[in-house]
Design a protein around this motif. Structure first.
Motif, PDB file in Angstrom:
ATOM      1  N   TYR A 124       0.847  -1.184   0.000  1.00 16.42           N
ATOM      2  CA  TYR A 124       0.000   0.000   0.000  1.00 16.42           C
ATOM      3  C   TYR A 124       0.889   1.242   0.000  1.00 16.42           C
ATOM      4  N   ARG A 142       3.732   0.794   2.720  1.00 20.02           N
ATOM      5  CA  ARG A 142       3.388  -0.109   3.815  1.00 20.02           C
ATOM      6  C   ARG A 142       3.296  -1.536   3.304  1.00 20.02           C
ATOM      7  N   SER A 143       4.039  -2.413   3.963  1.00 21.87           N
ATOM      8  CA  SER A 143       4.014  -3.829   3.618  1.00 21.87           C
ATOM      9  C   SER A 143       2.721  -4.455   4.128  1.00 21.87           C
ATOM     10  N   PRO A 144       2.386  -5.622   3.627  1.00 21.72           N
ATOM     11  CA  PRO A 144       1.295  -6.368   4.252  1.00 21.72           C
ATOM     12  C   PRO A 144       1.630  -6.671   5.699  1.00 21.72           C
ATOM     13  N   ILE A 145       0.626  -6.937   6.504  1.00 20.73           N
ATOM     14  CA  ILE A 145       0.794  -7.129   7.942  1.00 20.73           C
ATOM     15  C   ILE A 145       1.742  -8.281   8.262  1.00 20.73           C
ATOM     16  N   GLN A 200       6.966  -7.490   8.419  1.00 22.15           N
ATOM     17  CA  GLN A 200       7.377  -6.348   9.232  1.00 22.15           C
ATOM     18  C   GLN A 200       6.197  -5.682   9.930  1.00 22.15           C
ATOM     19  N   GLY A 201       5.142  -6.450  10.160  1.00 24.28           N
ATOM     20  CA  GLY A 201       4.021  -5.905  10.909  1.00 24.28           C
ATOM     21  C   GLY A 201       3.340  -4.740  10.233  1.00 24.28           C
ATOM     22  N   GLY A 202       3.480  -4.649   8.915  1.00 27.91           N
ATOM     23  CA  GLY A 202       2.812  -3.564   8.212  1.00 27.91           C
ATOM     24  C   GLY A 202       3.362  -2.199   8.545  1.00 27.91           C
ATOM     25  N   LYS A 203       4.664  -2.106   8.773  1.00 32.53           N
ATOM     26  CA  LYS A 203       5.278  -0.824   9.115  1.00 32.53           C
ATOM     27  C   LYS A 203       5.150   0.175   7.980  1.00 32.53           C
ATOM     28  N   LEU A 204       4.981   1.451   8.358  1.00 31.72           N
ATOM     29  CA  LEU A 204       5.014   2.545   7.387  1.00 31.72           C
ATOM     30  C   LEU A 204       6.473   2.948   7.173  1.00 31.72           C
ATOM     31  N   PHE A 221       8.650   5.786   5.407  1.00 33.72           N
ATOM     32  CA  PHE A 221       8.485   7.117   4.846  1.00 33.72           C
ATOM     33  C   PHE A 221       9.652   7.500   3.941  1.00 33.72           C
TER      34      PHE A 221
END
Lengths: 117, 114
Positions: A33, A95-98, A101-105, A107
């Motif tokens: 995302y 943002r990766s899938p959950i 890496q736990g869906g980290k943003l 930047f």
């Protein structure tokens, strides 16, 4: 590891004109995302627009639209009819899938946009 | 209510002090985040809480201690900080850790360590 690059540290636009902010990213994932966040001076960060990688259609939100080129890993933000209130730091974020890496943003370094009256 | 609130807005502390930052949201969000942001730089993730449990700790020094007393509250306890810890500390929340969910950010606490 995923990286996000914003190659324009500063941009300037005349009021009522159109400006495009660039963002490229690097990833080996197919499902992710992308977001553009806006942070005005001394004010809180807000979401401008988001894009799901599996959607081919570019997202739009009123005067804000993106040009998402998945193969080129490019995600630029176009602001039409620029207004004084658009002046801010703009961050592109990935943002990766959950499950990764736990869906980290992640930047980018940000682009500081100034709007001239 | 689509707001994340943070207190205090500003904090000045000495290197030997103990202080706490507070973050609150009433949107029913179950994931909450602490970020550190230096001037004109992007936020750096520090901690993630998911359903009141610590989910991610980005190798943050132990002088920063997070706490999630309930689903609406997130604290960051500070002790023996260094001048380089001076920064804007942002709290954020999201419905769940799911990748699509928007993160809502608070206005931040501007911390100065003398």
């Amino acid at each position: 590891a995923q990286t996000v690059t914003q190659s324009q540290p500063e941009m300037s636009v005349q009021e009522a004109e159109t400006v495009t902010l660039s963002c490229t990213y690097d990833t080996s994932e197919s499902d992710y995302y992308l977001f553009w966040y806006k942070q005005p001076p001394s004010r809180q960060m807000i979401l401008v627009i988001r894009q799901e990688a599996y959607k081919q259609q570019n997202a739009t939100e009123n005067r804000f639209s993106v040009n998402f080129q998945k193969a080129a890993k490019s995600f630029s933000l176009k602001i039409s009819d620029s207004q004084l209130g658009d002046a801010a730091m703009y961050f592109c974020a990935y943002r990766s899938p959950i499950y990764n890496q736990g869906g980290k943003l992640i930047f980018g370094q940000g682009t500081e946009l100034s709007v001239k009256p | 209510d689509t707001e994340v609130t943070q207190t205090p807005k500003h904090l000045v502390m000495g290197m030997t002090n103990k202080k706490s930052l507070k973050c609150e949201q009433h949107m029913g969000h179950r994931a909450m985040y602490w970020y550190k942001q230096k001037a004109k730089k992007p936020p750096e993730l520090m901690f993630v809480y998911s359903y009141e449990k610590l989910s991610i700790n980005e190798s943050v020094p132990s002088r920063f201690s997070p706490e999630c007393p309930n689903s609406s509250l997130l604290n960051l306890h500070l002790h023996a900080l260094q001048p380089e810890d001076s920064a804007l500390y942002l709290c954020a929340s999201t419905l769940t850790e799911s990748s699509y969910n928007e993160q809502f950010f608070g206005p931040g606490t501007r911390l100065t360590v003398l």
